[in-house]
Scaffold this active site. Structure first.
Site, PDB file in Angstrom:
ATOM      1  N   TRP A 158       0.817  -1.228   0.000  1.00  0.00           N
ATOM      2  CA  TRP A 158       0.000   0.000   0.000  1.00  0.00           C
ATOM      3  C   TRP A 158       0.842   1.266   0.000  1.00  0.00           C
ATOM      4  CZ3 TRP A 158      -4.160  -2.441  -0.960  1.00  0.00           C
ATOM      5  CH2 TRP A 158      -4.636  -3.481  -0.158  1.00  0.00           C
ATOM      6  N   GLU A 371      -3.528   5.953   7.127  1.00  0.00           N
ATOM      7  CA  GLU A 371      -2.954   6.702   8.269  1.00  0.00           C
ATOM      8  C   GLU A 371      -3.681   6.319   9.564  1.00  0.00           C
ATOM      9  OE1 GLU A 371      -0.624   9.631   8.255  1.00  0.00           O
ATOM     10  OE2 GLU A 371      -0.331   9.753   6.079  1.00  0.00           O
ATOM     11  N   SER A 374     -10.410   4.162  11.312  1.00  0.00           N
ATOM     12  CA  SER A 374     -11.251   4.819  12.330  1.00  0.00           C
ATOM     13  C   SER A 374     -11.173   4.059  13.658  1.00  0.00           C
ATOM     14  CB  SER A 374     -12.710   4.863  11.855  1.00  0.00           C
ATOM     15  OG  SER A 374     -12.845   5.787  10.807  1.00  0.00           O
TER      16      SER A 374
END
Ligand SMILES: Cc1cc2nc3c(=O)[nH]c(=O)nc-3n(C[C@H](O)[C@H](O)[C@H](O)COP(=O)(O)OP(=O)(O)OC[C@H]3O[C@@H](n4cnc5c(N)ncnc54)[C@H](O)[C@@H]3O)c2cc1C
Length: 388
Positions: A158, A371, A374
């Site tokens: 990724w 990053e 949630s």
């Protein structure tokens, strides 16, 4: 909304300059770049010329020397025009921020200064691996010292800008030899791996739902020799470096979500005024008005949390984990709700490429994943609340 804030002259200058650039240069071709999965090399050079690859990096290190609030304003404006270009910019700023804080003067001259001057092209931040994302400290890439170099083996997953990066800020675990290896953050070290290094394969690009003109790739390293001079910071202290970068990186993704929300709301409002049903414009139907009102409230709440996290940083807070996570959690989740409501206002036309809301809907989804998902943001917030 922003005009209600007492921005400094510098913040206003960065904001207005970026907004002009984003609307004139980034927005016009965004849909076509997305359609063609085309990486914006030209825009990366222009971002560098405007000082937008290292917004917060001190001027002495080749950056713009602006503050976190300016960074939020600039990312949101680029994301409003094109979320793909915004993530390319966000990762560049993440890499530049880490190098300016942890690299030696010689390392800065070699990588940071030319990178920010636009002489090197993009860079990447390579932490995630095929079997470790949220639990990043479980990374398996190994680094074994051999004379004047570390020999790196393993894969990264990724990695934004991965195929095109001139260098990768890459995290691997320094070990003595073939396993058993230490676990947790022990041994994790930050390296610079340059494009073209023998044994580095940076070619496998992902086919993504959204952010299609950004580049996301796997990196495979087989016996890659990385000179000792390419270690950033201290050996074994890489995980702390990565986490400190993510504190600011998460505010950047909150800002990306703000930009997507701004664009989606504008599209929804425009369409609601144009489209008629049952004899009057959608904007005159109460259900549409409620969707617009709820979205505007959530957008402004997200701005407040994000600017607050940025202000904490600007006041000199060393770590802003809770504020950064709250901004990222709320802004990205609100973004999901806003793009969904605005697509609904478009009816069937929201589901086809002819209207920008379709791209905004796809682009928004990943902001709740990268990053730190949630769920990870909630873990960070809860930990700080429970131990604070
Ligand atoms: C387009 C894109 C770009 C990216 N760019 C980069 C990049 O440039 N550099 C980089 O290093 N990485 C990058 N990433 C990786 C990204 O940060 C990870 O995908 C993310 O951290 C989640 O990791 P994972 O995909 O391995 O999911 P996992 O960690 O396997 O998680 C799967 C699910 O389980 C949940 N979960 C995991 N642990 C817990 C827990 N303890 N409690 C509750 N729920 C939990 C997660 O929230 C998620 O919903 C990118 C990803 C994408 C999709």
């Amino acid at each position: 909304m922003l005009s209600d804030f007492a921005l400094s002259d510098e913040q206003r200058f960065v904001w207005e300059t970026t907004a002009r650039f984003a609307q004139e240069r980034v927005a016009p071709d965004a849909a076509r770049r997305d359609h063609e999965h085309r990486f914006p090399f030209d825009l990366v050079s222009e971002l560098a010329q405007l000082g937008l690859l290292g917004v917060k990096v001190p001027v002495d290190d080749g950056g713009s020397g602006a503050d976190m609030t300016s960074y939020v304003l600039s990312i949101s404006e680029v994301a409003r025009a094109c979320a793909s270009t915004a993530v390319t910019m966000a990762v560049s700023n993440l890499v530049a921020d880490i190098l300016s804080r942890f690299a030696s003067p010689a390392q800065k001259q070699r990588w940071l200064v030319p990178f920010l001057a636009g002489k090197m092209g993009p860079a990447s931040f390579a932490l995630s691996e095929p079997s470790s994302g949220s639990d990043a400290a479980a990374l398996r890439m190994s680094a074994v010292k051999d004379g004047d170099a570390y020999v790196l083996n393993g894969s990264k997953q990724w990695i934004t800008n991965g195929t095109h990066a001139s260098f990768h800020l890459l995290f691997a675990r320094v070990v003595d030899g073939p396993g058993p290896h230490p676990t947790g953050s022990k041994g994790i070290t930050c390296f610079i791996v340059e494009r073209g290094a023998k044994g580095l394969d940076a070619g496998t690009e992902e086919k993504k739902m959204g952010l299609r003109s950004s580049n996301t790739a796997q990196l495979h390293l087989t016996d890659v020799r990385v000179p000792l001079a390419n270690v950033i910071g201290e050996v074994g202290k890489g995980y702390a470096i990565a986490l400190s970068g993510l504190d600011t990186g998460r505010i950047g993704i909150a800002a990306q979500a703000l930009g997507i929300m701004e664009a989606a709301l504008a599209e929804g409002v425009r369409y609601a005024k144009e489209r008629k049903a049952f004899g009057k414009a959608l904007s005159e139907q109460q259900a549409t008005q409620f969707a617009i009102a709820d979205s505007r409230c959530e957008l402004e709440q997200a701005w407040l949390l994000t600017l607050r996290a940025a202000a904490d940083r600007d006041r000199g807070a060393e770590r802003t984990a809770k504020a950064s996570s709250m901004a990222k959690l709320f802004a990205t989740e609100a973004c999901g709700r806003v793009v969904d409501r605005m697509l609904q206002i478009h009816g069937g036309y929201g589901y086809v490429e002819d209207y920008p809301i379709e791209r905004l809907y796809r682009d928004a989804r990943v902001t709740r994943i990268y990053e730190g998902t949630s769920e990870v943001q909630r873990l960070v917030i809860a930990r700080e609340v429970l131990t604070g």
